[in-house]
Write a protein that holds these residues in place. Structure first.
Motif: not given
Length: 233
Positions: A155-163, A165-174, A181-184
């Motif tokens: 659910r927290r991943a979903c609310t991060s996407i909602a705020e 977008g997947t582009a912003g969340l992808w940048q945060s993960v990278q 392996s952790d990033i994956a």
């Protein structure tokens, strides 16, 4: 104070944004802009990473239960903080009443009623072997055996996407200082959340082709400046 049981994604405090808006950040660095120019319609978390570390032998309690309720979410966090209070009696923690009020208020901003029937359980079954779910409370209870531990991650991943977008969340993960392996593992978790918990956000897995032309669009007056610019046609 360090909470050893708090997973990386749990620290992403997010607010559910309008799904018709396009998230657009004016202060993108050169690498981000270059990536958008080279890939006009980039996709993030649209594919399940094949290199995520996974232990197929483990089982999560959430995999056997119906979707989370707000009461169960409150109980989960009470268990987490009670364990911390018992281990660090000299530290200051929010009272049980304050914690309950906070978590009930947060629930109004997270994906809840939109989760498909059985979505939390399907997510828990899919991600249970990831390292983000490893560990135990100080009292010895394995985190996978806590009702809500896996479901809260989805659910927290979903609310991060909602705020973001997947582009912003992808940048945060990278940007995480982890090995591949952790990033994956984080990419796998977020992909699974989109599939099982918030499929209504699946369109966010495709970046907007017009995002670089955000200045030509009309700024959404409801957007908060500190969250970047939300544009509407």
């Amino acid at each position: 104070m360090s909470l050893r049981i708090v997973p990386a994604l749990a620290g992403m405090v997010v607010v559910l944004a309008g799904l018709v808006a396009v998230a657009c950040t004016p202060d993108q660095n050169s690498r981000d802009v270059a990536g958008i120019e080279q890939t006009p319609n980039p996709r993030y978390f649209a594919e399940r990473p094949s290199d995520a570390p996974m232990n197929p032998s483990v089982h999560c309690l959430d995999a056997d239960f119906a979707n989370m309720s707000v009461d169960e979410s409150v109980i989960y966090w009470q268990n987490i903080f009670d364990d911390q209070r018992n281990h660090y009696p000299e530290q200051s923690f929010p009272s049980r009443e304050d914690l309950e009020n906070q978590k009930r208020a947060e629930w109004s901003h997270v994906v809840n009623d939109s989760v498909p029937t059985g979505g939390d359980a399907a997510f828990a079954r899919d991600v249970c072997g990831l390292p983000q779910l490893d560990g135990a409370l100080y009292n010895g209870i394995a985190l996978r055996e806590l009702r809500g531990h896996a479901a809260e991650l989805g659910r927290r991943a979903c609310t991060s996407i909602a705020e973001q977008g997947t582009a912003g969340l992808w940048q945060s993960v990278q940007a995480l200082e982890f090995d591949r392996s952790d990033i994956a593992a984080h990419e796998y978790l977020i992909h699974s959340a989109i599939v099982h918990v918030c499929p209504q956000l699946s369109d966010f897995a495709t970046g907007s082709a017009g995002i670089e032309r955000c200045a030509d669009l009309i700024a959404d007056p409801s957007a908060r400046p500190e969250e970047g610019v939300f544009c509407v046609n």
